[in-house]
Scaffold this motif. Structure first.
Motif, PDB file in Angstrom:
ATOM      1  N   SER A 110       0.829  -1.209   0.000  1.00 35.26           N
ATOM      2  CA  SER A 110       0.000   0.000   0.000  1.00 35.26           C
ATOM      3  C   SER A 110       0.859   1.252   0.000  1.00 35.26           C
ATOM      4  O   SER A 110       0.579   2.213  -0.728  1.00 35.26           O
ATOM      5  CB  SER A 110      -0.905   0.033   1.236  1.00 35.26           C
ATOM      6  N   ALA A 111       1.926   1.245   0.809  1.00 39.34           N
ATOM      7  CA  ALA A 111       2.803   2.424   0.876  1.00 39.34           C
ATOM      8  C   ALA A 111       3.402   2.714  -0.496  1.00 39.34           C
ATOM      9  O   ALA A 111       3.439   3.871  -0.937  1.00 39.34           O
ATOM     10  CB  ALA A 111       3.901   2.191   1.911  1.00 39.34           C
ATOM     11  N   VAL A 112       3.866   1.669  -1.185  1.00 40.57           N
ATOM     12  CA  VAL A 112       4.481   1.867  -2.500  1.00 40.57           C
ATOM     13  C   VAL A 112       3.453   2.392  -3.500  1.00 40.57           C
ATOM     14  O   VAL A 112       3.721   3.337  -4.251  1.00 40.57           O
ATOM     15  CB  VAL A 112       5.117   0.552  -3.004  1.00 40.57           C
ATOM     16  N   VAL A 113       2.264   1.805  -3.481  1.00 40.76           N
ATOM     17  CA  VAL A 113       1.216   2.236  -4.416  1.00 40.76           C
ATOM     18  C   VAL A 113       0.822   3.686  -4.151  1.00 40.76           C
ATOM     19  O   VAL A 113       0.703   4.502  -5.072  1.00 40.76           O
ATOM     20  CB  VAL A 113      -0.010   1.300  -4.319  1.00 40.76           C
ATOM     21  N   PHE A 139      -1.261  -0.568   9.736  1.00 46.37           N
ATOM     22  CA  PHE A 139      -1.062   0.880   9.776  1.00 46.37           C
ATOM     23  C   PHE A 139       0.371   1.299  10.118  1.00 46.37           C
ATOM     24  O   PHE A 139       0.946   2.119   9.398  1.00 46.37           O
ATOM     25  CB  PHE A 139      -2.063   1.550  10.704  1.00 46.37           C
ATOM     26  N   PRO A 140       0.969   0.776  11.209  1.00 44.07           N
ATOM     27  CA  PRO A 140       2.356   1.205  11.470  1.00 44.07           C
ATOM     28  C   PRO A 140       3.306   0.909  10.316  1.00 44.07           C
ATOM     29  O   PRO A 140       4.194   1.728  10.035  1.00 44.07           O
ATOM     30  CB  PRO A 140       2.747   0.424  12.737  1.00 44.07           C
ATOM     31  N   VAL A 141       3.115  -0.230   9.652  1.00 41.03           N
ATOM     32  CA  VAL A 141       4.007  -0.566   8.539  1.00 41.03           C
ATOM     33  C   VAL A 141       3.778   0.391   7.363  1.00 41.03           C
ATOM     34  O   VAL A 141       4.719   0.994   6.845  1.00 41.03           O
ATOM     35  CB  VAL A 141       3.792  -2.030   8.091  1.00 41.03           C
ATOM     36  N   ALA A 142       2.508   0.560   6.967  1.00 38.96           N
ATOM     37  CA  ALA A 142       2.206   1.428   5.817  1.00 38.96           C
ATOM     38  C   ALA A 142       2.629   2.863   6.105  1.00 38.96           C
ATOM     39  O   ALA A 142       3.256   3.510   5.270  1.00 38.96           O
ATOM     40  CB  ALA A 142       0.714   1.356   5.490  1.00 38.96           C
ATOM     41  N   VAL A 161      -8.428   7.897   3.406  1.00 39.77           N
ATOM     42  CA  VAL A 161      -9.102   6.666   3.831  1.00 39.77           C
ATOM     43  C   VAL A 161      -8.254   5.926   4.858  1.00 39.77           C
ATOM     44  O   VAL A 161      -8.748   5.412   5.866  1.00 39.77           O
ATOM     45  CB  VAL A 161      -9.383   5.760   2.610  1.00 39.77           C
ATOM     46  N   LEU A 162      -6.945   5.911   4.590  1.00 40.68           N
ATOM     47  CA  LEU A 162      -6.014   5.242   5.496  1.00 40.68           C
ATOM     48  C   LEU A 162      -6.082   5.857   6.895  1.00 40.68           C
ATOM     49  O   LEU A 162      -6.109   5.152   7.903  1.00 40.68           O
ATOM     50  CB  LEU A 162      -4.598   5.382   4.929  1.00 40.68           C
ATOM     51  N   VAL A 163      -6.117   7.186   6.928  1.00 37.94           N
ATOM     52  CA  VAL A 163      -6.148   7.869   8.221  1.00 37.94           C
ATOM     53  C   VAL A 163      -7.490   7.629   8.917  1.00 37.94           C
ATOM     54  O   VAL A 163      -7.539   7.359  10.122  1.00 37.94           O
ATOM     55  CB  VAL A 163      -5.885   9.380   8.031  1.00 37.94           C
ATOM     56  N   ILE A 164      -8.581   7.713   8.131  1.00 40.23           N
ATOM     57  CA  ILE A 164      -9.909   7.486   8.703  1.00 40.23           C
ATOM     58  C   ILE A 164     -10.003   6.082   9.292  1.00 40.23           C
ATOM     59  O   ILE A 164     -10.577   5.873  10.365  1.00 40.23           O
ATOM     60  CB  ILE A 164     -11.004   7.690   7.624  1.00 40.23           C
TER      61      ILE A 164
END
Lengths: 253, 255
Positions: free
Chosen positions: B73-76, B127-130, B90-93
């Motif tokens: 997800s982080a790379v995308v 979440f911590p990883v992304a 969305v990630l934060v929500i």
């Protein structure tokens, strides 16, 4: 170290304008790099030397629609200029040899092509680091790291080389040695050297400019005589250094 | 000394545990001593090992899934600008929903088996990883990017050869956090609904007042978490030897 790709061509910047937040760094600025010559730019900090270099490299957006940078042979400069910065910009996770070959890695060229590795090793030898090929950059001194950066720049084998204060972080002795090395390895190429050191400009420049003012302008260029790198014992050089220093002091005032 | 230190710390903690037992005088069905927990552990080795193996499997599978999904997800998000605009909020929500509150839903959807626990562990890791990897991808030294530009690198090659390697130290930080929280996800999943695993064993033992067995299971869980953390920490150090690590203490003063 011969240049592939024919006779050296000149690079012209015509009527360039770059502004940050409405305030022009320079406006209608003309500037030329003569083919096969070393051109040096001196000037106070923040005058726009680096911005001009980034504009030529295509890293800075010009204010106009079309790029103000042209070459005397009619082809675009993109892909024909190599860049060497004040920081060595070595990637810490790659070995010295892999750093020298970074260009082919980034262009996705087939890995492990023999000729490319041989050339990289030859270049490392020419900068005196043949035995450090497999070391990591972190184990090298500042002067050694900058020599690796020089080898990486030469590995690109581009006819135009743009250097932004490449030796300014080094001690005096190392700096003089690297100036000699660069002058030898980059002869016949078209070079732009941005520097803070008047003596460096006079040792290496076929033409030396002082850039000053807002928006920035160039004064009449100095063209010291003799082949580069010029000797530090040259008395004419020291006289010119005096003149340059007084021009720079005026520019900063 | 470096080998001895963890042993000494462990011995110190066990002594402290025993000291609390003596000082409070609480009965063994409230707070059993280390000796009682150890004898419960020996008496139920086979039982604890069976449940422990399942919990370990849940944690490991959750780690693999969470790290793969979070890293990708982080790379995308870093690579595709439109995706970034829509997905980052969305990630934060998604973090506004307490993951623990999702446990009953996951059990409802994925059942009492291992799948709901793996999903729980990977959600908590995601979440911590992304977040840390994406942060690392954004903070690439601009000089390296300029250099890549002048070398005619494509966007994809710049990402693969410069941005991703440069972000690996950030990913490593995220991984260390992930390994520390992964057991929480697995155990919470087991509490909400399961028929096996250390979390289940603890609830079960609690209901039957086998407090010594509960403590034995808890100690096993702590050991699993510690062993995982140190294994991952060592592996990361070995995999990324080029990360400069500056000591807080002077080199000479180090024991």
């Amino acid at each position: 170290m011969g240049v592939t790709g024919g006779a050296p061509f000149s690079v012209h910047v015509r009527s360039a304008r770059v502004a940050f937040g409405g305030a022009p760094i320079f406006d209608r600025l003309d500037f030329s790099l003569t083919g096969g010559w070393w051109t040096c730019i001196l000037g106070p900090s923040g005058v726009g030397k680096t911005t001009l270099m980034r504009l030529i490299l295509g890293l800075e957006e010009p204010s106009g629609e079309i790029s103000p940078v042209t070459c005397s042979d009619g082809a675009p400069l993109a892909g024909r200029a190599a860049y060497m910065a004040q920081q060595d910009l070595l990637l810490p996770w790659l070995s010295v040899l892999e750093n020298v070959r970074l260009g082919s890695r980034l262009r996705g060229a087939a890995r492990g092509r023999e000729d490319s590795e041989e050339r990289a090793r030859a270049l490392l030898e020419s900068v005196g680091l043949a035995t450090n090929a497999n070391d990591r950059p972190a184990t090298l001194s500042g002067g050694m790291r900058q020599r690796v950066a020089l080898a990486r720049t030469l590995m690109e084998d581009r006819p135009v080389v743009l250097m932004d204060e490449p030796f300014s972080a080094l001690d005096a002795i190392t700096r003089v040695k690297l100036q000699d090395l660069a002058a030898r390895l980059l002869s016949q190429r078209t070079v732009l050297l941005v520097t803070h050191d008047p003596l460096e400009a006079l040792r290496l420049g076929h033409r030396v400019h002082v850039m000053s003012g807002i928006p920035a302008r160039f004064d009449d260029a100095l063209e010291p005589e003799g082949a580069i790198p010029r000797s530090l014992n040259d008395t004419a050089l020291l006289a010119l250094q005096g003149e340059l220093l007084s021009r720079l002091t005026e520019a900063a005032a | 000394m470096n080998v001895l230190r963890p042993v000494l710390i462990l011995a110190g903690l066990i002594t402290l545990w025993q000291a609390v037992v003596w000082a409070t005088g609480w009965p063994p069905y409230i707070l059993p001593g280390p000796a009682a927990a150890a004898s419960a552990w020996i008496a139920n080795t086979e039982l604890i090992a069976r449940h422990g193996a399942l919990t370990l499997a849940e944690i490991l599978l959750g780690l693999v899934a969470g790290v793969a999904f979070g890293g990708a997800s982080a790379v995308v998000i870093a690579y595709f600008r439109p995706v970034r605009r829509w997905l980052l909020p969305v990630l934060v929500i998604s973090q506004a929903i307490p993951v623990f509150a999702l446990a009953p839903v996951l059990v409802l959807w994925l059942g009492y088996g291992i799948a709901s626990k793996v999903a729980m562990a990977s959600l908590i890791i995601f979440f911590p990883v992304a977040a840390s990897f994406y942060d690392g991808l954004r903070r690439t030294e601009s000089g390296w990017l300029d250099l890549a530009d002048t070398m005619n690198a494509s966007r994809w090659n710049t990402l693969r050869q410069v941005r991703i390697p440069a972000a690996l130290p950030s990913l490593a930080s995220g991984l260390r956090v992930a390994v520390a929280v992964a057991p929480i996800g697995a155990v919470v999943g087991e509490w909400v609904g399961s028929s096996a695993g250390l979390g289940h064993l603890m609830l079960h033992a609690n209901a039957r007042l086998q407090v010594d067995l509960m403590f034995a299971a808890l100690a096993t869980l702590a050991l699993i978490a510690l062993a995982l953390y140190f294994a991952v920490d060592q592996a990361l150090r070995r995999a990324l030897p080029w990360i400069p690590e500056t000591s807080f203490d002077s080199e000479r003063g180090r024991s």
